[in-house]
Design a protein around this motif. Structure first.
Motif, PDB file in Angstrom:
ATOM      1  N   SER B  95       0.837  -1.192   0.000  1.00 25.82           N
ATOM      2  CA  SER B  95       0.000   0.000   0.000  1.00 25.82           C
ATOM      3  C   SER B  95       0.874   1.245   0.000  1.00 25.82           C
ATOM      4  N   LEU B  96       0.218   2.382  -0.235  1.00 30.01           N
ATOM      5  CA  LEU B  96       0.908   3.664  -0.260  1.00 30.01           C
ATOM      6  C   LEU B  96       1.085   4.215   1.147  1.00 30.01           C
ATOM      7  N   ASN B  97       1.646   5.369   1.225  1.00 28.20           N
ATOM      8  CA  ASN B  97       1.894   6.045   2.494  1.00 28.20           C
ATOM      9  C   ASN B  97       0.614   6.475   3.201  1.00 28.20           C
ATOM     10  N   PRO B  98       0.704   6.700   4.526  1.00 24.27           N
ATOM     11  CA  PRO B  98      -0.432   7.327   5.222  1.00 24.27           C
ATOM     12  C   PRO B  98      -0.739   8.684   4.611  1.00 24.27           C
ATOM     13  N   GLN B 100      -2.284   9.190   2.035  1.00 32.12           N
ATOM     14  CA  GLN B 100      -2.631   8.964   0.638  1.00 32.12           C
ATOM     15  C   GLN B 100      -3.622   7.803   0.583  1.00 32.12           C
ATOM     16  N   GLU B 101      -3.784   7.239  -0.569  1.00 27.32           N
ATOM     17  CA  GLU B 101      -4.655   6.077  -0.716  1.00 27.32           C
ATOM     18  C   GLU B 101      -4.228   4.988   0.252  1.00 27.32           C
ATOM     19  N   ASN B 102      -5.158   4.420   0.947  1.00 27.46           N
ATOM     20  CA  ASN B 102      -4.833   3.522   2.027  1.00 27.46           C
ATOM     21  C   ASN B 102      -5.052   2.047   1.722  1.00 27.46           C
ATOM     22  N   GLU B 103      -5.652   1.754   0.574  1.00 28.43           N
ATOM     23  CA  GLU B 103      -6.011   0.378   0.281  1.00 28.43           C
ATOM     24  C   GLU B 103      -4.798  -0.519   0.230  1.00 28.43           C
TER      25      GLU B 103
END
Lengths: 113, 115
Positions: B95-98, B100-103
């Protein structure tokens, strides 16, 4: 640590009926609550999520509600179809802290045609 | 992007053998997670990395399990020696960083059978 309880473990409904799956969590710091759908032999895939600043979120036939005071959240599927048959997992995490998801034990939904 | 890639998809080995599972996260994702799924215990987090650094390995069952992430595009989960109770499906997710997109995007999983 976080503990997520999910029920029921199995749910059978007739096509067209609604299905509701409920989860409770223990850590009041949790603020992100996704729901994943896993078809047989496949990977879990996100179907909807909700953050703690929102009480309800809808996406077509799927909706999720969150009650932070009671620390529970629910998945609602309306007008169920046979392709909704799968295992559904709820999860909880803290978005800005420990980012790992704690999953519930899963609900096997069977939609009878 | 091809999504999260895992190999092998299936692994059958004998008790006592070393097993290495591999994962390539989605390019640009800073977080990588290893999960294990069994009928009895459901989906369990084993370990996760942020920017290639292990952050939480409290889910690793015992010293027989180890995980590494030598660079942003590759991670391994090793079991040595393997035991029948290690039989499970092992998922890698990224997943991406906090903020940002969290999925978390899951890979297809590796089905491990230890005989």
């Amino acid at each position: 640590g976080e503990n997520v309880e999910q029920h029921p473990s199995t749910l059978s409904v007739q096509e067209g009926d609604s299905a509701v799956i409920k989860c409770t969590y223990s850590d009041s710091a949790s603020n992100y609550f996704p729901w994943y759908k896993q078809e047989l032999g496949k990977r879990p895939q996100l179907i909807i999520d909700i953050r703690s600043n929102v009480g309800e979120k809808k996406d077509q036939r799927i909706a999720v509600t969150l009650n932070k005071t009671a620390k529970h959240f629910s998945l609602h599927i309306t007008e169920t179809q046979p392709e909704d048959s799968a295992v559904y997992f709820c999860a909880a995490s803290i978005e800005t802290g420990r980012r790992a998801l704690t999953f519930g034990s899963g609900t096997r939904l069977q939609v009878q045609p | 992007d091809a999504g999260v890639i895992q190999s092998p998809r299936h692994e059958v080995t004998e008790m006592g053998q070393e097993v290495t599972l591999r994962c390539k996260p989605i390019s640009g994702h800073d977080y990588l997670f290893w999960y294990r799924q069994t009928m009895m215990r459901g989906l369990e987090l084993l370990i996760y990395f942020n920017n290639n650094v292990p952050i939480d390995d409290s889910g690793m069952p015992e010293d027989r399990f180890s995980a590494k992430m030598p660079n942003a595009s590759f991670s391994t989960l090793k079991i040595q020696p393997s035991e029948p109770r290690d039989s499970a499906v092992y998922f890698c997710a990224s997943s991406l960083n906090p903020g940002q997109e969290n999925e978390q995007y899951f890979g297809p999983g590796t089905r491990l059978t230890v005989t």
